[in-house]
Write a protein that holds these residues in place. Structure first.
Motif, PDB file in Angstrom:
ATOM      1  N   CYS A  57      -8.469  31.726   5.320  1.00 29.19           N
ATOM      2  CA  CYS A  57      -8.184  31.728   6.759  1.00 29.19           C
ATOM      3  C   CYS A  57      -9.396  31.229   7.544  1.00 29.19           C
ATOM      4  CB  CYS A  57      -7.795  33.129   7.204  1.00 29.19           C
ATOM      5  SG  CYS A  57      -7.291  33.214   8.935  1.00 29.19           S
ATOM      6  N   ARG A  60      -9.709  27.510   7.269  1.00 28.41           N
ATOM      7  CA  ARG A  60      -8.763  26.811   8.146  1.00 28.41           C
ATOM      8  C   ARG A  60      -9.227  26.853   9.598  1.00 28.41           C
ATOM      9  NH1 ARG A  60      -3.470  29.830   7.111  1.00 28.41           N
ATOM     10  NH2 ARG A  60      -2.634  28.411   8.685  1.00 28.41           N
ATOM     11  N   VAL A  61      -9.780  27.998  10.017  1.00 29.93           N
ATOM     12  CA  VAL A  61     -10.309  28.111  11.384  1.00 29.93           C
ATOM     13  C   VAL A  61     -11.424  27.093  11.590  1.00 29.93           C
ATOM     14  CG1 VAL A  61     -11.639  29.570  12.959  1.00 29.93           C
ATOM     15  CG2 VAL A  61      -9.688  30.529  11.743  1.00 29.93           C
ATOM     16  N   LEU A  91      -4.870  30.872  14.624  1.00 31.29           N
ATOM     17  CA  LEU A  91      -5.638  31.122  13.405  1.00 31.29           C
ATOM     18  C   LEU A  91      -6.700  32.204  13.620  1.00 31.29           C
ATOM     19  CD1 LEU A  91      -6.104  27.515  11.980  1.00 31.29           C
ATOM     20  CD2 LEU A  91      -4.832  29.392  10.939  1.00 31.29           C
TER      21      LEU A  91
END
Length: 350
Positions: A57, A60-61, A91
């Motif tokens: 995560c 992706r951020v 996100l």
């Protein structure tokens, strides 16, 4: 007075209970130990899955944030910018949810009773960092002001870092100038890469792109560890200098993708500048009726174009007289509105 309450959370050894004479004590202890080990393994598996999801995560951020920074630097379309900002906001919400789950699991781990397996583990084989406290998210205006102030103060140093080639030189320079390990440096390097590509300084762009990814990897590492970037940049250089194959493959893949994005943004910026220049020139050309003489000329029949090419008024009058009156009127009115033909104008030299 010594506080012995810590011992209340120790799980007794498998061989401390007295058992019935008819029970196979050795087997019972083995079964107990095996059950506890399986519980610990299940807990560890759950923890690793959460940590893996949290890292993904955060990756992706960071990726969306990089794309957003590059798009802003290239002056991207407002719709695309809004879409990326919304994705980044979503996100970040997911990131907070992952962090909350991980914190809950760590609290559960902390409250678990100790036993012979956990008591015997080495407790001094890890690095300890001062965890960076969560900061309130800045507004776009605050970020812009902060970036401008930082660049005005440290632009020369950022450019020096962007020109370094050796890992050791980069690490030493950041050790001497730890204030450079921040988002502002990464953002400046991204914009500089696009500027260099627009100026067709391709080799120099690739050099600065390498240092941009170095800084971005350090920042991403800091986010995953929840520490200040200045506290972990040495870890990044340790990884790359020890030739961690998987890490280096990830680094090189990201570097290649980043250079492609820079080329794409530079091309988009050049095309946008050309469109703006052409529109500016077109506005300057517009005639009294608001039409572009170039566009009007290109729409004329070939015989009328020839009249304007040779600048022969008599030829123009003869050609008009041979045309359909409605069509001739249409074309001549457009010529007047564009300034291509000025009625009652005196001939040159008269």
């Amino acid at each position: 007075m010594v506080d012995y309450s810590v011992w209340d959370h120790i799980e007794v050894s498998d061989d401390e209970d007295e058992t019935h004479p008819n029970i196979d004590t050795a087997s019972l202890f083995r079964w107990r130990h095996q059950a506890r080990v399986e519980r610990m393994e299940q807990f560890q598996k759950e923890k690793e899955e959460l940590e893996r999801g949290c890292r993904e995560c955060k990756r992706r951020v960071a990726e969306v944030q990089r794309r957003l920074t590059e798009l802003e630097a290239a002056g991207g379309a407002r719709g695309e910018l809004e879409k990326l900002r919304a994705e980044a906001l979503q996100l970040r919400g997911e990131e907070r949810a992952w962090d909350a789950k991980l914190d809950e699991l760590r609290k559960k781990e902390k409250n678990m009773p100790w036993n012979v397996d956990t008591l015997s583990k080495d407790g001094f084989s890890k690095s300890v960092f001062n965890v960076k406290p969560e900061e309130k998210e800045e507004t776009e205006e605050q970020k812009e002001k902060k970036h401008k102030s930082f660049v005005e103060r440290y632009e020369k140093q950022i450019k020096h870092f962007g020109m370094l080639r050796r890992w050791d030189d980069s690490q030493k320079y950041l050790s001497d100038n730890p204030h450079l390990v921040c988002e502002e440096t990464a953002n400046y390097l991204v914009i500089w890469c696009i500027d260099l590509e627009v100026e067709e300084k391709h080799a120099l762009m690739e050099q600065v792109a390498h240092q941009t990814i170095v800084m971005q990897f350090i920042l991403e590492l800091a986010k995953s560890l929840k520490v200040d970037p200045r506290a972990c940049f040495r870890q990044f250089f340790t990884k790359v200098k020890t030739a961690d194959q998987q890490y280096m493959e990830g680094f090189n893949d990201e570097l290649g993708a980043f250079k492609e994005r820079v080329r794409g943004r530079a091309k988009a910026r050049i095309e946008k500048a050309m469109r703006e220049y052409e529109e500016e020139e077109r506005q300057k050309r517009l005639g009294p009726g608001g039409l572009d003489p170039v566009e009007v000329y290109e729409s004329l029949p070939p015989e009328l174009q020839k009249c304007f090419d040779v600048k022969d008024v008599q030829m123009l009058q003869d050609t008009i007289s041979k045309m359909d009156p409605t069509e001739a009127k249409y074309h001549m009115q457009r010529c007047i509105d564009s300034g291509l033909w000025v009625p009652n104008a005196k001939p040159e030299g008269a």
